[in-house]
Design an enzyme around this catalytic site. Structure first.
Site, PDB file in Angstrom:
ATOM      1  N   ASP A 193      45.554  42.569 -49.939  1.00 22.38           N
ATOM      2  CA  ASP A 193      44.478  41.830 -50.637  1.00 22.38           C
ATOM      3  C   ASP A 193      43.099  42.473 -50.548  1.00 22.38           C
ATOM      4  OD1 ASP A 193      46.515  40.144 -51.242  1.00 22.38           O
ATOM      5  OD2 ASP A 193      45.817  38.457 -50.048  1.00 22.38           O
ATOM      6  N   VAL A 223      43.423  34.765 -42.628  1.00 20.41           N
ATOM      7  CA  VAL A 223      44.299  34.142 -43.620  1.00 20.41           C
ATOM      8  C   VAL A 223      45.365  35.138 -44.073  1.00 20.41           C
ATOM      9  CG1 VAL A 223      44.404  32.881 -45.807  1.00 20.41           C
ATOM     10  CG2 VAL A 223      42.398  32.632 -44.340  1.00 20.41           C
ATOM     11  N   CYS A 224      45.033  35.950 -45.063  1.00 24.86           N
ATOM     12  CA  CYS A 224      46.035  36.821 -45.693  1.00 24.86           C
ATOM     13  C   CYS A 224      46.523  37.933 -44.780  1.00 24.86           C
ATOM     14  CB  CYS A 224      45.473  37.404 -46.985  1.00 24.86           C
ATOM     15  SG  CYS A 224      45.046  36.140 -48.198  1.00 24.86           S
ATOM     16  N   LEU A 225      45.779  38.243 -43.735  1.00 21.80           N
ATOM     17  CA  LEU A 225      46.261  39.205 -42.745  1.00 21.80           C
ATOM     18  C   LEU A 225      46.991  38.515 -41.605  1.00 21.80           C
ATOM     19  CD1 LEU A 225      46.535  41.936 -41.375  1.00 21.80           C
ATOM     20  CD2 LEU A 225      44.203  41.643 -40.482  1.00 21.80           C
ATOM     21  N   PRO A 243      51.024  37.170 -42.260  1.00 25.68           N
ATOM     22  CA  PRO A 243      52.133  38.124 -42.216  1.00 25.68           C
ATOM     23  C   PRO A 243      52.169  38.940 -40.928  1.00 25.68           C
ATOM     24  CG  PRO A 243      50.441  38.901 -43.721  1.00 25.68           C
ATOM     25  CD  PRO A 243      50.074  37.495 -43.346  1.00 25.68           C
TER      26      PRO A 243
END
Length: 252
Positions: free
Chosen positions: A69, A167-169, A172
């Site tokens: 992202d 969040v996006c890191l 996962p």
């Protein structure tokens, strides 16, 4: 600006500190230091590489790079690190991955779904052969195509960066750790909305087993030995341009 010879010493110290000594039957050349100077046989290329599964450090045979992202609107939300510095550090990281030919996965979100702006072109063009995954899930690990791409690398050490940290890191990265991967996050290539949100994301990942590093650790660990000459010149340029921020064509 520091004199170039001081910068040189800094790089040597950095890399030497991360240089483990190889052991085993292949390590047959005995090097001794006399009066502070070692002598090497002609064509010496350093100690043998460790086997991928036995190396506790990042190596060209056990690591993969995953960036999630890095898209213009998401970058605009980053407030805890200067954007120019973040892009510089991420550029150095990608160039390193390309130089050592480790698998690279790029992933952005909602591009096909609703035309969201894709990955920053300046970064994307550095690795034209990277595997690209477009997602709808905020948590990339919930996207089967993403997990399959990670598994397909055959690597167990994942260098992971993403926007935003918490969040996006974080999602996962935590999932990868729980799935048996060793995850390394170059903290100076990631960021979030506030320093607090970034720190919370890092803390959450560290508690799950993720190892925080800085981007310059990656080229140092992948190169590992100054006697390995095949990529030494190129990795030195990366250090000079993106770590010390001096003319990479300057003579050391």
């Amino acid at each position: 600006m520091k004199p170039i010879h001081i910068l040189t010493a800094a790089v040597l110290t950095l890399s030497s500190a991360l240089t483990p000594v190889a052991v085993g039957a292949a390590d047959t050349i005995e090097i001794k230091t006399v009066n502070g100077v070692a002598t090497y046989p002609e064509g010496y290329q350093g100690r043998p590489h460790r086997a991928a599964q036995e190396d506790p450090f990042l190596s060209p045979s056990n690591a993969a790079l995953i960036l999630i992202d890095y898209q213009p609107p998401i970058l605009q939300g980053v407030r805890n690190i200067d954007h120019e510095e973040l892009i510089n550090n991420t550029t150095g990281l990608i160039k390193t991955a390309v130089l050592y030919d480790i698998p690279i996965i790029f992933s952005h979100v909602a591009v096909g779904l609703n035309g969201y702006n894709p990955m920053i072109e300046e970064l994307r063009k550095l690795a034209p052969d990277a595997v690209f995954i477009d997602r709808t899930n905020v948590n990339a690990w919930e996207e089967p195509e993403f997990v399959a791409a990670v598994e397909a690398t055959g690597r167990k050490k994942l260098i992971m960066g993403g926007l935003w940290t918490d969040v996006c890191l974080a999602y996962p990265a935590i999932e990868a750790e729980k799935s048996g991967y060793d995850v390394y996050v170059p903290e100076d290539t990631v960021g979030s909305i506030t320093q607090l949100s970034h720190e919370n994301g890092m803390r959450r990942m560290i508690e799950a087993g993720v190892e925080p590093i800085t981007w310059n650790v990656v080229p140092a660990e992948l190169q590992r030995d100054h006697a390995r000459s095949d990529k030494l010149k190129e990795v030195t340029r990366i250090f000079m341009e993106h770590l010390f921020k001096v003319d990479p064509d300057t003579t050391w």
